[in-house]
Design a protein around this motif. Structure first.
Motif, PDB file in Angstrom:
ATOM      1  N   VAL A   1       0.849  -1.190   0.000  1.00  0.00           N
ATOM      2  CA  VAL A   1       0.000   0.000   0.000  1.00  0.00           C
ATOM      3  C   VAL A   1       0.888   1.245   0.000  1.00  0.00           C
ATOM      4  CG1 VAL A   1      -1.849  -1.176   1.247  1.00  0.00           C
ATOM      5  CG2 VAL A   1      -0.160   0.142   2.532  1.00  0.00           C
ATOM      6  N   GLY A   2       0.278   2.372  -0.303  1.00  0.00           N
ATOM      7  CA  GLY A   2       1.013   3.631  -0.312  1.00  0.00           C
ATOM      8  C   GLY A   2       0.318   4.628  -1.218  1.00  0.00           C
ATOM      9  N   ARG A   3       0.816   5.858  -1.190  1.00  0.00           N
ATOM     10  CA  ARG A   3       0.238   6.889  -2.056  1.00  0.00           C
ATOM     11  C   ARG A   3       0.598   6.613  -3.511  1.00  0.00           C
ATOM     12  NH1 ARG A   3       4.617  10.373  -3.069  1.00  0.00           N
ATOM     13  NH2 ARG A   3       6.243  10.302  -1.489  1.00  0.00           N
ATOM     14  N   PRO A   4      -0.026   7.319  -4.458  1.00  0.00           N
ATOM     15  CA  PRO A   4       0.263   7.064  -5.874  1.00  0.00           C
ATOM     16  C   PRO A   4       1.708   7.392  -6.251  1.00  0.00           C
ATOM     17  CG  PRO A   4      -1.792   8.305  -5.611  1.00  0.00           C
ATOM     18  CD  PRO A   4      -1.119   8.290  -4.266  1.00  0.00           C
ATOM     19  N   ASN A   5       2.188   6.688  -7.260  1.00  0.00           N
ATOM     20  CA  ASN A   5       3.472   6.996  -7.928  1.00  0.00           C
ATOM     21  C   ASN A   5       4.700   6.846  -7.034  1.00  0.00           C
ATOM     22  OD1 ASN A   5       2.055   7.734 -10.326  1.00  0.00           O
ATOM     23  ND2 ASN A   5       1.627   9.738  -9.407  1.00  0.00           N
ATOM     24  N   VAL A   6       4.662   5.880  -6.133  1.00  0.00           N
ATOM     25  CA  VAL A   6       5.859   5.601  -5.330  1.00  0.00           C
ATOM     26  C   VAL A   6       6.554   4.329  -5.804  1.00  0.00           C
ATOM     27  CG1 VAL A   6       5.086   6.832  -3.284  1.00  0.00           C
ATOM     28  CG2 VAL A   6       4.465   4.422  -3.565  1.00  0.00           C
ATOM     29  N   GLY A   7       6.008   3.670  -6.835  1.00  0.00           N
ATOM     30  CA  GLY A   7       6.677   2.501  -7.411  1.00  0.00           C
ATOM     31  C   GLY A   7       6.210   1.163  -6.880  1.00  0.00           C
ATOM     32  N   LYS A   8       4.961   1.082  -6.400  1.00  0.00           N
ATOM     33  CA  LYS A   8       4.482  -0.187  -5.841  1.00  0.00           C
ATOM     34  C   LYS A   8       4.480  -1.315  -6.868  1.00  0.00           C
ATOM     35  CE  LYS A   8       0.592   1.466  -4.348  1.00  0.00           C
ATOM     36  NZ  LYS A   8       0.883   2.867  -4.756  1.00  0.00           N
ATOM     37  N   SER A   9       4.050  -1.012  -8.088  1.00  0.00           N
ATOM     38  CA  SER A   9       3.976  -2.063  -9.110  1.00  0.00           C
ATOM     39  C   SER A   9       5.360  -2.581  -9.490  1.00  0.00           C
ATOM     40  CB  SER A   9       3.254  -1.529 -10.350  1.00  0.00           C
ATOM     41  OG  SER A   9       1.907  -1.229 -10.044  1.00  0.00           O
ATOM     42  N   THR A  10       6.352  -1.697  -9.532  1.00  0.00           N
ATOM     43  CA  THR A  10       7.722  -2.141  -9.819  1.00  0.00           C
ATOM     44  C   THR A  10       8.225  -3.055  -8.709  1.00  0.00           C
ATOM     45  OG1 THR A  10       8.148  -0.068 -10.977  1.00  0.00           O
ATOM     46  CG2 THR A  10      10.063  -1.355 -10.297  1.00  0.00           C
ATOM     47  N   ILE A  11       7.938  -2.682  -7.466  1.00  0.00           N
ATOM     48  CA  ILE A  11       8.345  -3.515  -6.328  1.00  0.00           C
ATOM     49  C   ILE A  11       7.592  -4.839  -6.345  1.00  0.00           C
ATOM     50  CG2 ILE A  11       8.336  -3.653  -3.805  1.00  0.00           C
ATOM     51  CD1 ILE A  11       8.687  -0.561  -3.871  1.00  0.00           C
ATOM     52  N   PHE A  12       6.306  -4.794  -6.707  1.00  0.00           N
ATOM     53  CA  PHE A  12       5.491  -6.006  -6.832  1.00  0.00           C
ATOM     54  C   PHE A  12       6.177  -6.999  -7.768  1.00  0.00           C
ATOM     55  CE2 PHE A  12       2.248  -8.356  -9.178  1.00  0.00           C
ATOM     56  CZ  PHE A  12       1.458  -8.881  -8.170  1.00  0.00           C
ATOM     57  N   ASN A  13       6.607  -6.522  -8.933  1.00  0.00           N
ATOM     58  CA  ASN A  13       7.272  -7.405  -9.893  1.00  0.00           C
ATOM     59  C   ASN A  13       8.599  -7.927  -9.355  1.00  0.00           C
ATOM     60  OD1 ASN A  13       5.221  -7.101 -11.779  1.00  0.00           O
ATOM     61  ND2 ASN A  13       6.170  -5.317 -12.722  1.00  0.00           N
ATOM     62  N   ARG A  14       9.308  -7.095  -8.615  1.00  0.00           N
ATOM     63  CA  ARG A  14      10.571  -7.550  -8.013  1.00  0.00           C
ATOM     64  C   ARG A  14      10.327  -8.642  -6.974  1.00  0.00           C
ATOM     65  NH1 ARG A  14      15.558  -6.472 -10.286  1.00  0.00           N
ATOM     66  NH2 ARG A  14      15.554  -4.363 -11.160  1.00  0.00           N
ATOM     67  N   LEU A  15       9.277  -8.469  -6.178  1.00  0.00           N
ATOM     68  CA  LEU A  15       9.032  -9.416  -5.087  1.00  0.00           C
ATOM     69  C   LEU A  15       8.618 -10.787  -5.591  1.00  0.00           C
ATOM     70  CD1 LEU A  15       7.229  -7.171  -2.444  1.00  0.00           C
ATOM     71  CD2 LEU A  15       9.593  -7.946  -2.443  1.00  0.00           C
ATOM     72  N   ILE A  16       7.870 -10.824  -6.703  1.00  0.00           N
ATOM     73  CA  ILE A  16       7.481 -12.137  -7.219  1.00  0.00           C
ATOM     74  C   ILE A  16       8.530 -12.697  -8.157  1.00  0.00           C
ATOM     75  CG2 ILE A  16       5.011 -11.803  -6.910  1.00  0.00           C
ATOM     76  CD1 ILE A  16       4.756 -11.081  -9.785  1.00  0.00           C
ATOM     77  N   GLY A  17       9.468 -11.835  -8.595  1.00  0.00           N
ATOM     78  CA  GLY A  17      10.659 -12.295  -9.305  1.00  0.00           C
ATOM     79  C   GLY A  17      10.368 -13.106 -10.540  1.00  0.00           C
ATOM     80  N   GLU A  18      11.117 -14.203 -10.736  1.00  0.00           N
ATOM     81  CA  GLU A  18      11.041 -14.965 -11.970  1.00  0.00           C
ATOM     82  C   GLU A  18       9.749 -15.741 -12.102  1.00  0.00           C
ATOM     83  OE1 GLU A  18      14.377 -17.515 -11.822  1.00  0.00           O
ATOM     84  OE2 GLU A  18      13.598 -18.762 -10.208  1.00  0.00           O
ATOM     85  N   ARG A  19       9.001 -15.900 -10.995  1.00  0.00           N
ATOM     86  CA  ARG A  19       7.741 -16.624 -11.076  1.00  0.00           C
ATOM     87  C   ARG A  19       6.730 -15.915 -11.962  1.00  0.00           C
ATOM     88  NH1 ARG A  19       6.437 -20.475  -6.893  1.00  0.00           N
ATOM     89  NH2 ARG A  19       4.282 -20.020  -7.404  1.00  0.00           N
TER      90      ARG A  19
END
Length: 438
Positions: A10-28
């Motif tokens: 969670v967080g305010r808009p435009n802090v990069g949550k979706s980029t972090i989301f992709n990093r956290l799930i990685g190669e899966r």
């Protein structure tokens, strides 16, 4: 079976949550496809770190304005936080602590849940030294990370795993086939569950699910097969409700879909097909789950005038993307044809796990190309070099070609049909990924 922990970003808009989301799930991410939830900004996926599996939820940016869209996004974020075992608040080092950050932090304090504070966009050593102002949010030690470069993601995951509940398991050793009933309210999902359990009397246990109020039921049939029914019933309003019960039921269905091997899409024979039926079925399709279309309350329908054929044609017309899904007409009230459901579930479970040898696979592809030559565009013809299977559950194939732009969706569908005819993938999606050969 211990439940898989749920982590919400969670967080305010435009802090990069979706980029972090992709990093956290990685190669899966290449195998476990993300599927959209009730809003476009809500996404579920599965990740794993040091042997511990978890479910990850991405949410839209929390904006405190009174615009209707922002209210929807805040509501979805609240539902994600309610479902989560651990919440990750993401903010950005570049803007420092903002008023919106403080408002988000206040919402998190009220949840009384473990919170990890991730300070994104700390791309260099100087920026990583600028995190100390974030202690004022009162959420513990801030962790500097860079979603774009991957810096600090391991530290963030270590902290998340450290906060997992004690009853979460390192691995899920449950071998039962997991299936769920989904559909709009009042189509008879709970009645189907009750009717099945009356027939299959060897109940092993009730298992606490990953959402509040949900109870998964594990049972065994006479032939020794074990199943887990994932409950989507028991929708309850709690606290202040901004959305109607129907939208909350969609969110609950999303959670059930993500945990299921096979999804039973329940339709009401009396009321027919409505738009929400198609939306909910679409979630299961996008998630790559096995699918059975169940028409309930068939006992209450007048069978004259070829009603069976008419309803079947309507289903195939309205759910064209589910042409692979078998249709079962049942009655939870009388138990009509419910004895056929375990047989269908077993068949689809086997089909989802089917692997095809590359040599056999490419013989089928060569025959398909000979039967229907590849398309051309502006004088250039698509060349298919070879195909290989890269995943199961659902069966996923990569086809290597000379130019991905030449692969028209209609030819991809033709190849999928050839695979289905040759290897029997009834009840499961088949994914084909086109890649250019290096």
């Amino acid at each position: 079976m211990s439940k898989v922990p749920v982590v919400a970003l969670v967080g305010r808009p435009n802090v990069g949550k979706s980029t972090i989301f992709n990093r956290l799930i990685g190669e899966r991410v290449s195998i476990v496809e993300d599927h959209p939830g009730v809003t476009r900004d809500r996404i579920y996926a599965t990740g794993k770190w040091i042997g511990k599996e978890y479910r990850l939820i991405d949410t839209g940016g929390i904006d405190m304005s009174n615009e209707p869209l922002m209210k929807q996004v805040r509501y979805q974020a609240d539902l994600a936080m309610d479902e989560a075992d651990v919440i990750v608040m993401v903010t950005s080092v570049r803007e420092g602590v903002t008023l919106e950050d403080e408002e988000v932090a206040q919402r998190l304090h009220r949840t009384n849940k473990p919170v990890v504070l991730a300070i994104n966009k700390a791309d260099n050593p100087e920026q990583r030294q600028m995190i100390y102002d974030f202690y004022t949010l009162g959420l513990g030690d801030p962790i500097p990370i860079s979603g774009s470069h991957g810096t600090g993601i391991g530290d963030l995951l270590d902290k998340i795993v450290e906060m997992f509940p004690e009853d979460s398991s390192d691995t899920d050793d449950d071998d039962s086939i997991k299936f769920s009933f989904i559909g709009r309210p009042n189509v008879g999902k709970s009645s189907l569950v009750n009717s099945i359990l009356k027939e299959e009397r060897v109940i092993v246990s009730n298992i606490e699910g990953t959402t509040r109020e949900a109870v998964d039921t594990k049972f065994k049939t006479a032939d020794g097969k074990e199943y887990t029914m994932i409950d989507t019933a028991g929708i309850r309003k709690k606290g202040k409700v901004w959305e109607n019960t129907e939208k909350y039921s969609v969110m609950r269905a999303l959670s059930a879909i993500e945990r299921s091997d096979i999804v039973c899409m329940v339709l009401d024979a009396e009321t027919g097909i409505i738009e929400q039926d198609k939306r909910v079925a679409g979630y299961a399709y996008e998630a790559g789950k096995g699918i059975i279309i169940i028409v309930n309350k068939w006992d209450a329908v007048d069978k004259s005038n070829n009603k069976f054929d008419e309803f079947t044609k309507e289903i195939r017309k309205e759910f064209q993307y589910l042409r692979f899904a078998p249709i079962l007409f049942v009655s939870a009230k009388t138990g009509q044809r419910l004895n056929k459901l375990p047989e269908l579930i077993n068949m689809i479970h086997e089909n989802r796990a089917r692997r095809v040898q590359s040599s056999v696979l490419n013989n089928v592809v060569m025959d398909a190309v000979a039967m229907n030559p590849t398309p051309t565009d502006k004088g250039r013809r698509l060349k298919i070099y070879y195909m290989t299977q890269v995943a199961i559950n659902p069966p996923t194939f990569v086809v290597f070609v000379n130019d991905v732009e030449l692969m028209h969706f209609s030819y991809e569908r033709f190849l999928e049909n050839q695979l289905r005819e040759s290897f029997y993938f009834e009840g499961t999606p088949v994914h084909i990924i086109t890649r250019a050969r290096s």
